[in-house]
Write an enzyme that holds these catalytic residues in place. Structure first.
Site, PDB file in Angstrom:
ATOM      1  N   GLU A 444      18.160  14.768  -6.518  1.00  0.00           N
ATOM      2  CA  GLU A 444      18.611  15.991  -7.214  1.00  0.00           C
ATOM      3  C   GLU A 444      17.663  17.106  -6.780  1.00  0.00           C
ATOM      4  O   GLU A 444      16.795  17.553  -7.529  1.00  0.00           O
ATOM      5  CB  GLU A 444      18.562  15.787  -8.743  1.00  0.00           C
ATOM      6  CG  GLU A 444      19.181  16.937  -9.528  1.00  0.00           C
ATOM      7  CD  GLU A 444      18.967  16.804 -11.042  1.00  0.00           C
ATOM      8  OE1 GLU A 444      18.240  15.901 -11.483  1.00  0.00           O
ATOM      9  OE2 GLU A 444      19.536  17.634 -11.783  1.00  0.00           O
ATOM     10  N   HIS A 469      23.461  12.285  -9.361  1.00  0.00           N
ATOM     11  CA  HIS A 469      23.435  13.506  -8.531  1.00  0.00           C
ATOM     12  C   HIS A 469      23.538  13.202  -7.031  1.00  0.00           C
ATOM     13  O   HIS A 469      24.507  13.583  -6.400  1.00  0.00           O
ATOM     14  CB  HIS A 469      22.194  14.366  -8.807  1.00  0.00           C
ATOM     15  CG  HIS A 469      22.163  14.912 -10.193  1.00  0.00           C
ATOM     16  ND1 HIS A 469      22.929  15.974 -10.583  1.00  0.00           N
ATOM     17  CD2 HIS A 469      21.482  14.518 -11.293  1.00  0.00           C
ATOM     18  CE1 HIS A 469      22.714  16.226 -11.863  1.00  0.00           C
ATOM     19  NE2 HIS A 469      21.846  15.343 -12.324  1.00  0.00           N
TER      20      HIS A 469
HETATM   21  O1  LIG Z   1      19.973  16.758 -14.411  1.00  0.00           O
HETATM   22  C1  LIG Z   1      19.033  16.134 -14.912  1.00  0.00           C
HETATM   23  N1  LIG Z   1      18.126  15.517 -14.120  1.00  0.00           N
HETATM   24  C2  LIG Z   1      17.070  14.845 -14.604  1.00  0.00           C
HETATM   25  N2  LIG Z   1      16.828  14.745 -15.916  1.00  0.00           N
HETATM   26  C3  LIG Z   1      17.697  15.350 -16.752  1.00  0.00           C
HETATM   27  C4  LIG Z   1      18.813  16.059 -16.306  1.00  0.00           C
HETATM   28  N3  LIG Z   1      19.467  16.528 -17.383  1.00  0.00           N
HETATM   29  C5  LIG Z   1      18.774  16.116 -18.464  1.00  0.00           C
HETATM   30  N4  LIG Z   1      17.705  15.425 -18.080  1.00  0.00           N
HETATM   31  C6  LIG Z   1      16.669  14.829 -18.919  1.00  0.00           C
HETATM   32  O2  LIG Z   1      17.262  14.045 -19.905  1.00  0.00           O
HETATM   33  C7  LIG Z   1      16.443  14.053 -21.035  1.00  0.00           C
HETATM   34  C8  LIG Z   1      17.307  13.837 -22.236  1.00  0.00           C
HETATM   35  O3  LIG Z   1      17.971  12.635 -22.138  1.00  0.00           O
HETATM   36  C9  LIG Z   1      15.759  15.394 -21.036  1.00  0.00           C
HETATM   37  O4  LIG Z   1      14.440  15.250 -21.434  1.00  0.00           O
HETATM   38  C10 LIG Z   1      15.866  15.889 -19.632  1.00  0.00           C
HETATM   39  O5  LIG Z   1      14.601  15.973 -19.035  1.00  0.00           O
END
Ligand SMILES: O=c1[nH]cnc2c1ncn2[C@@H]1O[C@H](CO)[C@@H](O)[C@H]1O
Length: 602
Positions: A444, A469
């Site tokens: 990502e 991703h």
């Molecule tokens: O797109 C993403 N990539 C990586 N981590 C993510 C993404 N979206 C959310 N979180 C992570 O998921 C946690 C909650 O479950 C959040 O703390 C955030 O850091």
């Protein structure tokens, strides 16, 4: 007599001896053999077949139709050394394998330019070949689906043509914050919203519901707020009595603040705390690290609001409801399992948190028989030391033992560029029992050759079942090979990738390539709450209009829905039941689309 028609594609490789080995797919249709046209098409398909080539030597044929094929082949193959015809995998399709002597590359041996007619034939064969490789191209629509597809094609063509004429009118090319409402009002959104889209396989625990719902939670009794004088730092907490001051700052009841300030103003301010939405995202969010800082800030603010036990349960049920109403029958989500609390001071940890999910899910399923289900991937943060990671390993083993059907696997989350790479954790991960699957976030990132895009390689080598991703995947041909061979689905989240600043205009999303060559993919929404998008429809809209080819039609959408169940962690029997539930809705949906025909003047 039957005729032979070269519809086919040709494939060609240089043999060790310098000769060319190629094959043609030949389709036998009705009517007469037209050797002249067959010969022309063969010449087009294999430019190296020119008069200087060695003579035809031998041909083997089996069965009467192949005898016909042999006759035709004589006409073509007076220029090849050897040809073998054999039946192919589909009816009426035969493969001709042939070798031809290699020609020295010299100007005098350059093939003639094709005539315009020949060019048109090659062009149409080229398109046919390319389209036959795209996501969904293997599906055959039934008569009712073909009717529905006409409506999709009409609406899509209109949107594509308008956008092509004036790109400012093309919603998928814009930032989602400038197009949310425009998309919602469109005919394509209307069609996609009602579509049974299968499952969402990539979404995060506390970023699931609408912002309206999050704001409504602040109306619950016993909610306190503590904010810094400039209101930039805000914290919430449920408690029976006023909590002790934090850093010298008093806690006040949200209800009192709201009464004092007026509900409209107050709610507008509260709303801003829980969304990245802004009318000017380009100005507001300076770079990828800045947008991530704001994004993580929302997770931090929302957590104590949601981790109050009754809210935790209600939030998850509300998420399932909103997803289901958006055409999503299955939700496989990732979560960090934060500690929960109640008004008596009790703290709930790990398995107790999962227990709340399981109770909520059972209630929701009982109330919604058409819903397939929901499963959970334990996904704590990657920004931890080795000792904390070892604790994660113990937790996931314990959770799997206690909830084998709900807890399906493990992942690590938070900003990949700013966290530790998978290789750091490879050893403890490899020591986990086999029944704990991996669903790693990987690639990502916009980087090439750095630890974050190389997470893709580690994810594959560690045996990940899917990749979250995989945005950097096009830079890794061997990863592309591996995901096809091992059926590792890439979870595409187009809107997330735009809001979190990997891509400005989703027409440039790498998913376009994955769609074009039918790689295993699903479309998900990641954190729809924080960009105020619908649970899945907005992402489907962007994927269908902005990422897939203009030629992609209902087959692509149907394939995405099927993929989302196929690549889920549902077991064999569950998958069968899930497909049945989805198909029931799909068939009704097709009839509904057809009933909308008059709306589109068809
Ligand atoms: O797109 C993403 N990539 C990586 N981590 C993510 C993404 N979206 C959310 N979180 C992570 O998921 C946690 C909650 O479950 C959040 O703390 C955030 O850091």
């Amino acid at each position: 007599m039957q005729s032979l028609d070269l519809k086919a594609s040709k494939n060609e490789t240089m043999c060790k001896d310098g000769n060319y080995m190629f094959y043609l797919l030949v389709e036998i249709s009705s009517a007469n053999i037209n050797l002249d046209s067959l010969y022309t098409k063969a010449r087009l398909a294999i430019p190296k077949l020119n008069d200087k080539m060695a003579c035809f030597k031998q041909i083997y044929s089996k069965g009467p139709t192949l005898a016909q094929l042999a006759i035709a082949w004589l006409a073509i193959s007076s220029h090849v050394e050897c040809a073998v015809a054999s039946p192919h995998y589909r009816n009426n399709i035969y493969v001709i394998y042939a070798t031809a002597a290699a020609e020295p590359e010299s100007e005098t041996n350059m093939p003639d330019r094709p005539s315009f007619d020949e060019y048109k034939v090659s062009r149409s064969m080229f398109f046919q070949d390319e389209n036959s490789r795209a996501l969904g191209s293997k599906l055959k629509l039934n008569e009712r689906e073909l009717l529905a597809n006409e409506i999709f094609q009409l609406v899509k063509k209109r949107d594509m043509d308008n956008g092509f004429a004036d790109p400012r009118k093309f919603a998928p090319a814009k930032h989602i914050f400038k197009a949310l409402d425009e998309i919602k009002k469109s005919d394509m959104f209307y069609l996609l919203k009602a579509m049974p889209k299968g499952g969402v396989l990539h979404a995060h625990d506390t970023a699931l519901t609408s912002t309206d719902y999050v704001v409504s939670l602040t109306y619950l009794p016993n909610l306190w707020i503590c904010s810094s004088p400039d209101s930039n730092d805000v914290a919430f907490k449920f408690a029976r009595t006023q909590p002790e001051p934090t850093d010298g700052l008093e806690w006040t009841l949200v209800a009192d603040q709201r009464a004092k300030r007026g509900a409209d103003d107050y709610d507008a301010e509260i709303r801003k705390l829980f969304t990245l939405y802004t009318p000017n995202p380009e100005i507001e969010y300076k770079d990828i690290n800045h947008v991530w800082e704001c994004f993580i800030g929302i997770f931090i603010k929302i957590t104590p609001l949601l981790t109050y036990v009754p809210v935790w349960k209600a939030y998850y049920k509300q998420a399932l409801k909103e997803f289901y109403e958006d055409g999503v029958q299955y939700l496989e989500f990732r979560g960090t399992l934060p500690d929960l609390y109640d008004l008596d001071g009790k703290i709930y940890k790990n398995a107790e948190v999962v227990e709340v999910y399981v109770e909520a899910l059972e209630e929701f399923r009982a109330e919604n028989p058409g819903f397939i289900g929901s499963k959970f991937v334990y996904a704590p943060t990657r920004k931890v030391d080795d000792a904390t990671f070892a604790e994660y390993m113990r937790i996931v083993v314990d959770l799997k033992a206690k909830y084998p059907n709900f807890v399906v696997g493990f992942d690590i989350v938070s900003q990949e560029d700013a966290g530790r790479p998978l290789i750091d954790f490879a050893e403890p991960l490899l020591n986990l029992p086999n029944d704990i699957n991996f669903y790693f976030h990987a690639g990502e990132t916009n980087w090439n050759g750095m630890s974050t895009d190389e997470n893709l390689i580690d994810a594959v080598l560690l045996g990940t079942k899917r990749i979250g991703h995989g945005y950097a995947i096009l830079k890794h041909p061997k990863v592309l090979e591996a995901i096809r061979k091992k059926s590792i689905a890439i979870e595409l989240n187009p809107i997330s990738n735009q809001v979190l600043k990997l891509v400005d205009d989703n027409r440039n999303h790498p998913g376009g390539y994955l769609f074009a060559d039918d790689y295993p993919v699903v479309v998900s929404s990641d954190d729809p709450s924080f960009w105020e998008a619908t649970p899945l429809t907005h992402d489907f809209y962007i994927a269908f209009l902005g990422i897939a080819s203009a030629h992609a039609d209902l087959r692509t959408l149907k394939q995405l829905a099927i993929n989302s169940l196929e690549y889920s962690s549902l077991n064999f029997a569950e998958k069968r039941a899930a497909m049945k539930k989805w198909e029931e809705k799909w068939n009704l949906y097709i009839e509904w689309v057809i009933s909308q025909k008059s709306k589109y003047n068809l």
